[in-house]
Design an enzyme around this catalytic site. Structure first.
Site, PDB file in Angstrom:
ATOM      1  NE  ARG A 108      -2.080 -10.488  15.869  1.00  0.00           N
ATOM      2  CZ  ARG A 108      -1.076 -11.074  15.250  1.00  0.00           C
ATOM      3  NH1 ARG A 108      -1.040 -11.078  13.929  1.00  0.00           N
ATOM      4  NH2 ARG A 108      -0.101 -11.650  15.904  1.00  0.00           N
ATOM      5  CB  THR A 112      -9.377 -16.492  14.370  1.00  0.00           C
ATOM      6  OG1 THR A 112      -9.512 -15.285  15.149  1.00  0.00           O
ATOM      7  CG2 THR A 112     -10.257 -17.569  14.976  1.00  0.00           C
ATOM      8  CG  ASP A 204       2.845  -8.712  22.154  1.00  0.00           C
ATOM      9  OD1 ASP A 204       1.898  -9.492  21.986  1.00  0.00           O
ATOM     10  OD2 ASP A 204       2.685  -7.490  22.407  1.00  0.00           O
ATOM     11  CG  ASP A 207       3.226  -8.662  25.887  1.00  0.00           C
ATOM     12  OD1 ASP A 207       2.277  -8.094  26.464  1.00  0.00           O
ATOM     13  OD2 ASP A 207       3.171  -9.821  25.452  1.00  0.00           O
TER      14      ASP A 207
HETATM   15  C1  PRP Z   1      -0.645  -6.179  17.676  1.00  0.00           C
HETATM   16  C2  PRP Z   1      -0.137  -4.939  16.978  1.00  0.00           C
HETATM   17  C3  PRP Z   1      -1.211  -4.677  15.958  1.00  0.00           C
HETATM   18  C4  PRP Z   1      -1.629  -6.057  15.572  1.00  0.00           C
HETATM   19  C5  PRP Z   1      -0.998  -6.380  14.247  1.00  0.00           C
HETATM   20  O1  PRP Z   1      -1.617  -5.891  18.591  1.00  0.00           O
HETATM   21  O2  PRP Z   1       0.076  -3.858  17.830  1.00  0.00           O
HETATM   22  O3  PRP Z   1      -2.304  -3.941  16.453  1.00  0.00           O
HETATM   23  O4  PRP Z   1      -1.131  -6.955  16.576  1.00  0.00           O
HETATM   24  O5  PRP Z   1      -1.431  -7.600  13.790  1.00  0.00           O
HETATM   25  P1  PRP Z   1      -2.304  -7.765  12.466  1.00  0.00           P
HETATM   26  O6  PRP Z   1      -1.664  -6.934  11.404  1.00  0.00           O
HETATM   27  O7  PRP Z   1      -2.180  -9.247  12.214  1.00  0.00           O
HETATM   28  O8  PRP Z   1      -3.709  -7.366  12.757  1.00  0.00           O
HETATM   29  P2  PRP Z   1      -2.298  -6.977  19.544  1.00  0.00           P
HETATM   30  O9  PRP Z   1      -3.545  -7.507  18.915  1.00  0.00           O
HETATM   31  O10 PRP Z   1      -1.277  -7.984  19.960  1.00  0.00           O
HETATM   32  O11 PRP Z   1      -2.763  -6.111  20.776  1.00  0.00           O
HETATM   33  P3  PRP Z   1      -1.900  -5.273  21.843  1.00  0.00           P
HETATM   34  O12 PRP Z   1      -1.324  -4.073  21.100  1.00  0.00           O
HETATM   35  O13 PRP Z   1      -2.910  -4.880  22.859  1.00  0.00           O
HETATM   36  O14 PRP Z   1      -0.816  -6.165  22.393  1.00  0.00           O
HETATM   37  N1  URA Z   2       1.890  -7.976  16.859  1.00  0.00           N
HETATM   38  C1  URA Z   2       3.088  -7.830  17.463  1.00  0.00           C
HETATM   39  O1  URA Z   2       3.186  -7.127  18.483  1.00  0.00           O
HETATM   40  N2  URA Z   2       4.147  -8.452  16.947  1.00  0.00           N
HETATM   41  C2  URA Z   2       4.084  -9.189  15.841  1.00  0.00           C
HETATM   42  O2  URA Z   2       5.113  -9.721  15.393  1.00  0.00           O
HETATM   43  C3  URA Z   2       2.822  -9.351  15.210  1.00  0.00           C
HETATM   44  C4  URA Z   2       1.751  -8.725  15.742  1.00  0.00           C
END
Ligand code: PRP
Ligand code: URA
Length: 213
Positions: A108, A112, A204, A207
């Site tokens: 994400r 935005t 997160d 993470d």
């Molecule tokens: C997180 C999570 C989802 C997304 C959810 O991933 O694992 O994929 O955010 O958010 P949304 O419903 O608003 O789209 P992130 O983009 O942080 O990537 P990552 O898993 O690599 O940390």
């Molecule tokens: N992605 C995450 O990992 N945590 C949240 O709370 C939202 C998006």
């Protein structure tokens, strides 16, 4: 949140117990990873109770031969949304060891909150399989919606999406954009904060799974 025919919120006491520990900021990376896997296995068991692809085999007991119904292991494809969805793969593999795995990479944009797709590799023949799309967090719903659309564009017709924690706005968005997809969420949280994080949530997920913060 409205009631949607294609949404199941589990609220199962065993899953709720594990999610309570998962949320705790003091939970270690190792324990977090194990809990995500365990919760995923419980969710898979529940989400497939309306039907798992099966096949018939002949079994010879000590007394006679009979026809038995067994799970058609290779008729399921697991698709994690990277990165955090990776943490859910083993939880399904425990039940379907032969399931192939496709990967969809998305992140994400922090400002935005719009998802960017950076990777996609899916097994051949996925269009005829039951696709289990997984991501622990369903926040705005943007990532899930785009991942489902990508799978549909590749010809997938049978898609189930599993998320451990959902925000009402994200669940509604996916349910309304893809009414033909079954959505399973373990627990529905209150809302999103101004940065698009789920409250109370768990932070997160990527993470915490991979120790990147
Ligand atoms: C997180 C999570 C989802 C997304 C959810 O991933 O694992 O994929 O955010 O958010 P949304 O419903 O608003 O789209 P992130 O983009 O942080 O990537 P990552 O898993 O690599 O940390
Ligand atoms: N992605 C995450 O990992 N945590 C949240 O709370 C939202 C998006």
């Amino acid at each position: 949140m409205k009631n949607y025919e294609n949404v199941v919120i589990f609220n199962h006491p065993l899953i709720r117990h594990k999610i309570a520990i998962l949320r705790d900021e003091k939970t270690s990376m190792k324990e977090f990873r194990e809990l995500v896997e365990e919760i995923t296995t419980l969710m898979t068991y529940e989400s497939l109770k309306d039907g798992v692809p099966t096949t018939e085999i002949e079994v010879k007991t000590p007394l006679e031969t009979c026809t038995q119904t067994v799970v058609a292991d290779n008729s399921i494809v697991i698709v994690p949304i990277l990165r955090a969805g990776l943490g859910m793969v083993n939880g399904i593999h425990v039940l379907f060891p032969l399931a192939k795995v496709g990967h969809i990479g998305m992140y994400r944009d922090e400002a935005t909150l719009i998802p960017e797709t950076y990777y996609c590799k899916l097994p051949q023949g996925i269009e005829n399989k039951l696709v289990m799309l997984v991501d622990p967090m369903l926040a705005t719903g943007g990532s899930a919606c785009d991942a489902i659309q990508l799978l549909k564009d590749k010809g997938c017709k049978h898609i189930k999406f599993m998320a451990i924690i959902g925000a009402p706005e994200g669940v509604s968005k996916v349910a309304e954009t893809h009414p033909d997809v079954n959505i399973y969420v373990s627990t529905l949280d209150r809302c999103l904060n101004e940065n698009g994080y789920i409250l109370p949530g768990l932070g997160d997920a990527g993470d915490r799974l991979f120790g990147t913060k």
